[in-house]
Motif scaffolding. Sequence first.
Motif, PDB file in Angstrom:
ATOM      1  N   LEU A  77      -6.017   0.812  -5.748  1.00  0.00           N
ATOM      2  CA  LEU A  77      -5.921   0.808  -4.286  1.00  0.00           C
ATOM      3  C   LEU A  77      -4.612   0.184  -3.823  1.00  0.00           C
ATOM      4  N   GLN A  78      -4.258  -0.971  -4.387  1.00  0.00           N
ATOM      5  CA  GLN A  78      -3.048  -1.641  -3.902  1.00  0.00           C
ATOM      6  C   GLN A  78      -1.800  -0.821  -4.201  1.00  0.00           C
ATOM      7  N   ILE A  79      -1.731  -0.144  -5.358  1.00  0.00           N
ATOM      8  CA  ILE A  79      -0.526   0.639  -5.653  1.00  0.00           C
ATOM      9  C   ILE A  79      -0.458   1.875  -4.758  1.00  0.00           C
ATOM     10  N   ALA A  80      -1.615   2.421  -4.384  1.00  0.00           N
ATOM     11  CA  ALA A  80      -1.629   3.551  -3.446  1.00  0.00           C
ATOM     12  C   ALA A  80      -1.108   3.117  -2.076  1.00  0.00           C
ATOM     13  N   ILE A  81      -1.562   1.975  -1.601  1.00  0.00           N
ATOM     14  CA  ILE A  81      -1.092   1.478  -0.303  1.00  0.00           C
ATOM     15  C   ILE A  81       0.385   1.093  -0.395  1.00  0.00           C
ATOM     16  N   ASN A  82       0.777   0.489  -1.500  1.00  0.00           N
ATOM     17  CA  ASN A  82       2.180   0.136  -1.740  1.00  0.00           C
ATOM     18  C   ASN A  82       3.064   1.373  -1.584  1.00  0.00           C
ATOM     19  N   THR A  83       2.611   2.491  -2.126  1.00  0.00           N
ATOM     20  CA  THR A  83       3.370   3.735  -2.092  1.00  0.00           C
ATOM     21  C   THR A  83       3.580   4.243  -0.669  1.00  0.00           C
ATOM     22  N   LEU A  84       2.689   3.914   0.237  1.00  0.00           N
ATOM     23  CA  LEU A  84       2.772   4.407   1.619  1.00  0.00           C
ATOM     24  C   LEU A  84       3.850   3.738   2.466  1.00  0.00           C
ATOM     25  N   TRP A  85       4.143   2.470   2.213  1.00  0.00           N
ATOM     26  CA  TRP A  85       4.966   1.731   3.164  1.00  0.00           C
ATOM     27  C   TRP A  85       6.358   2.330   3.349  1.00  0.00           C
ATOM     28  N   THR A  86       7.062   2.616   2.287  1.00  0.00           N
ATOM     29  CA  THR A  86       8.429   3.120   2.411  1.00  0.00           C
ATOM     30  C   THR A  86       8.501   4.432   3.197  1.00  0.00           C
ATOM     31  N   PRO A  87       7.663   5.425   2.887  1.00  0.00           N
ATOM     32  CA  PRO A  87       7.726   6.649   3.696  1.00  0.00           C
ATOM     33  C   PRO A  87       7.360   6.429   5.168  1.00  0.00           C
ATOM     34  N   VAL A  88       6.435   5.527   5.427  1.00  0.00           N
ATOM     35  CA  VAL A  88       6.041   5.263   6.812  1.00  0.00           C
ATOM     36  C   VAL A  88       7.155   4.532   7.555  1.00  0.00           C
ATOM     37  N   PHE A  89       7.682   3.459   6.953  1.00  0.00           N
ATOM     38  CA  PHE A  89       8.680   2.638   7.639  1.00  0.00           C
ATOM     39  C   PHE A  89      10.052   3.307   7.641  1.00  0.00           C
ATOM     40  N   PHE A  90      10.563   3.662   6.474  1.00  0.00           N
ATOM     41  CA  PHE A  90      11.914   4.231   6.392  1.00  0.00           C
ATOM     42  C   PHE A  90      11.931   5.738   6.617  1.00  0.00           C
ATOM     43  N   GLY A  91      10.906   6.449   6.136  1.00  0.00           N
ATOM     44  CA  GLY A  91      10.884   7.899   6.303  1.00  0.00           C
ATOM     45  C   GLY A  91      10.542   8.313   7.722  1.00  0.00           C
ATOM     46  N   LEU A  92       9.422   7.821   8.234  1.00  0.00           N
ATOM     47  CA  LEU A  92       8.992   8.168   9.589  1.00  0.00           C
ATOM     48  C   LEU A  92       9.571   7.246  10.655  1.00  0.00           C
ATOM     49  N   ARG A  93      10.110   6.100  10.223  1.00  0.00           N
ATOM     50  CA  ARG A  93      10.713   5.106  11.129  1.00  0.00           C
ATOM     51  C   ARG A  93       9.691   4.542  12.116  1.00  0.00           C
ATOM     52  N   LEU A  95       7.771   1.447  12.929  1.00  0.00           N
ATOM     53  CA  LEU A  95       7.718   0.009  12.685  1.00  0.00           C
ATOM     54  C   LEU A  95       6.286  -0.524  12.786  1.00  0.00           C
ATOM     55  N   ARG A  96       5.562  -0.078  13.795  1.00  0.00           N
ATOM     56  CA  ARG A  96       4.171  -0.549  13.961  1.00  0.00           C
ATOM     57  C   ARG A  96       3.277  -0.048  12.834  1.00  0.00           C
ATOM     58  N   ALA A  97       3.389   1.219  12.506  1.00  0.00           N
ATOM     59  CA  ALA A  97       2.576   1.771  11.425  1.00  0.00           C
ATOM     60  C   ALA A  97       2.927   1.088  10.098  1.00  0.00           C
ATOM     61  N   GLY A  98       4.200   0.750   9.916  1.00  0.00           N
ATOM     62  CA  GLY A  98       4.600   0.006   8.732  1.00  0.00           C
ATOM     63  C   GLY A  98       3.895  -1.339   8.666  1.00  0.00           C
ATOM     64  N   MET A  99       3.740  -1.981   9.812  1.00  0.00           N
ATOM     65  CA  MET A  99       3.042  -3.266   9.863  1.00  0.00           C
ATOM     66  C   MET A  99       1.570  -3.097   9.514  1.00  0.00           C
ATOM     67  N   VAL A 100       0.969  -2.017   9.958  1.00  0.00           N
ATOM     68  CA  VAL A 100      -0.436  -1.743   9.621  1.00  0.00           C
ATOM     69  C   VAL A 100      -0.571  -1.541   8.114  1.00  0.00           C
ATOM     70  N   VAL A 101       0.336  -0.759   7.530  1.00  0.00           N
ATOM     71  CA  VAL A 101       0.301  -0.524   6.081  1.00  0.00           C
ATOM     72  C   VAL A 101       0.484  -1.842   5.329  1.00  0.00           C
ATOM     73  N   LEU A 102       1.441  -2.661   5.762  1.00  0.00           N
ATOM     74  CA  LEU A 102       1.673  -3.948   5.092  1.00  0.00           C
ATOM     75  C   LEU A 102       0.475  -4.881   5.221  1.00  0.00           C
TER      76      LEU A 102
END
Length: 160
Positions: A77-93, A95-102
């Motif tokens: 689970l943690q590695i799956a969530i880890n994988t999401l942050w970069t595309p959400v924050f840097f890919g989609l830009r 910031l709020r969704a990145g905070m939710v993922v983190l």
Amino acid sequence: MFILYFLIFFSACVAAGATGGMFPPGQWYRDLRKPSWTPPNWLFPVAWTTLYVCMSWAGARAAVAGDASLALALWGLQIAINTLWTPVFFGLRRLRAGMVVLSALWVAVAATMLALWYVDTWAGVLFVPYLVWVSVAAALNWSVLQLNPETANNPPPIEI
């Protein structure tokens, strides 16, 4: 058998880390206001490489320990969530969704650390630096969000 497990866990980490190459920070990120305590850019690949080795070692220790079903499920689970942050924050830009993922990642890492600790003390200890780093990342994400409300409200378009 331990080395095989380590390589499997490390492969999962490499896959998660590959998102950094797919979604590099770019100029839009460099233009954001950041807190004075933002780590230098060179530290990120050093930290993540070290963390991925520790995470993989912890996963392999748990895999050979027995009665580790919950710890291994949480590791996944943690590695799956880890994988999401970069595309959400840097890919989609986003910031709020990145905070939710983190936030979700922090909870998953803390739960994984505790479950690993129960199975194998050293496996749990190997996750402590990861929890610290995710805490710093969450504080940084939160600070960037607070310092850039216009970007948080109106994310810049994605160049394709």
